[in-house]
Design an enzyme around this catalytic site. Structure first.
Site, PDB file in Angstrom:
ATOM      1  CB  SER A 125       2.208 -67.773   4.459  1.00  0.00           C
ATOM      2  OG  SER A 125       3.464 -67.147   4.339  1.00  0.00           O
ATOM      3  CE1 TYR A 150      -0.978 -62.978   2.524  1.00  0.00           C
ATOM      4  CE2 TYR A 150       1.206 -62.830   3.495  1.00  0.00           C
ATOM      5  CZ  TYR A 150       0.276 -63.523   2.750  1.00  0.00           C
ATOM      6  OH  TYR A 150       0.592 -64.759   2.257  1.00  0.00           O
ATOM      7  CE  LYS A 154      -2.478 -66.310   3.556  1.00  0.00           C
ATOM      8  NZ  LYS A 154      -3.591 -66.894   2.792  1.00  0.00           N
TER       9      LYS A 154
END
Ligand code: UD1
Length: 342
Positions: A125, A150, A154
């Protein structure tokens, strides 16, 4: 044609990627624990491509089930790894769920493929850039400390993949850094299925327009941007799905950049929240009920991508613009009203 494991293949981006893989001549095989997706999506995929993809329901943190699956599918040559928890707010409240799910599944998969050559495409992302210093942001921009567990999963997953690819000879990895995926398949048979109240902009817009939500709140109009609202690089989910096929093809040919590589996947254009609302109203013919509210904690002010690396080296380019993003998202919301998937 080659068999590609699509983890999380009944999810939003996964389901569109399964369709595009099939169209490109691959045999997609789905593993999903259905924690944030619906089994009916398999029938929906079948309506589009004419065959029901091979599917197994289990959690990729489960070592034994993963081993059994791999021994039963020795002809898999590539993996596209979507399966992960992805709600930013929930990750702040329950970080261990995110570190457990997102890392155990990744490490388990990598461990189990230690002895085989494998092409691996990872779902990353643009969140890794945080608030970028320069726009459009390039792949060489520094990775900034994440504002959520979160986002941290990544960043760390990218590091795990880079180190793993360099240390062992058998993995060839591409991480795709998505900007903001929106829209739905042109058939309106698959699209985003938010769990509960949507946290992302587009599903909130379409649910408001259809009457499921009373009004949209624009999170701030006092930012240092031309109209005061935040700017994002929205990318049509079908274009994004095609980027995964291009990544697999690059790995099959052999990536001249080496065992690990990253690509920005966006359109390269930024739209503000207010511009996105206007584009939705224009594409749908619906007036949207919205109010301007306070800023949302942790929001990046503006980010859009330099996508020239993907254009040159993946031979991929986003073809669909903001009108197609909005009209396909709206068509899908209307389809869901007539044909609920729950
Ligand atoms: C968010 C995550 C990002 C993640 C991505 C996955 C945050 C801070 N970032 O990105 O890490 O990869 O989702 O899809 O949560 N907005 C409104 N009203 C709403 C909803 C959104 O004004 O009801 C605005 C937001 O302030 C933002 C834009 O719409 O400016 C897009 O928001 P969203 O769809 O949540 O995506 P991101 O915040 O970019």
């Amino acid at each position: 044609m080659s068999k590609i494991l699509v983890t999380g293949g009944t999810g939003y981006i996964g389901s569109h990627t399964v369709v595009e893989l099939h169209k490109a001549g691959y045999t997609p095989v789905i593993v999903d624990n259905l924690s944030n997706s619906n089994i009916q999506i398999l029938d929906q995929i079948e309506k589009i491509i004419g065959v029901k993809p091979q599917f197994q329901e289990f959690d990729l943190c489960d070592v034994e089930k993963t081993a059994q699956f791999i021994s039963e599918n020795p002809d898999i040559t590539g993996i596209i790894h979507f399966a992960a928890s992805k709600a930013v707010g929930e990750s702040v409240v329950d970080p261990l769920k995110y570190y457990h799910n997102n890392f155990f599944s990744l490490i388990n998969l990598l461990n189990q493929y230690r002895e085989k050559p494998i092409n691996f495409v990872f779902s990353s992302s643009c969140t890794v850039y945080g608030e970028p210093d320069n726009l459009p942001v390039t792949e060489s921009a520094p990775v900034k400390k994440s504002t959520s567990p979160y986002g941290n999963t990544k960043q760390i997953a990218e590091e795990i993949l880079e180190e793993t690819a360099k240390a062992y000879g058998n993995y060839n990895v591409v991480a795709l850094r998505y900007f903001n995926p929106v829209g739905a398949h042109e058939s309106a048979l698959i699209g985003e299925l938010p769990n509960g109240v949507p946290q992302n902009l587009l599903p909130f817009i379409t649910q408001t327009a259809i009457g499921k939500r009373e009004k949209l709140t624009v999170y701030g109009n006092d930012y240092d941007t031309p109209d005061g609202s935040c700017i994002r690089d929205y990318i049509h989910v079908v274009d994004l799905a095609k980027a995964h096929v291009a990544a697999i093809q690059l790995l099959e040919k052999g990536n001249p950049n080496g065992k690990y590589d990253v690509f920005n996947i966006g359109t390269g254009n930024g739209y503000s929240v207010l511009e996105a609302i206007a584009a939705f109203e224009n594409a749908s013919g619906q007036k949207l009920n919205y109010v301007v509210g306070p800023r949302r904690d942790g929001d990046v002010v503006q980010v859009w991508g330099d996508v020239s690396k993907a254009q040159k080296e993946l031979g991929w380019d986003a073809k669909l613009g903001i009108d197609e993003m909005m009209s396909s998202a709206w068509k899908w919301e209307k389809y869901l009203q007539e044909n609920p998937i729950a």
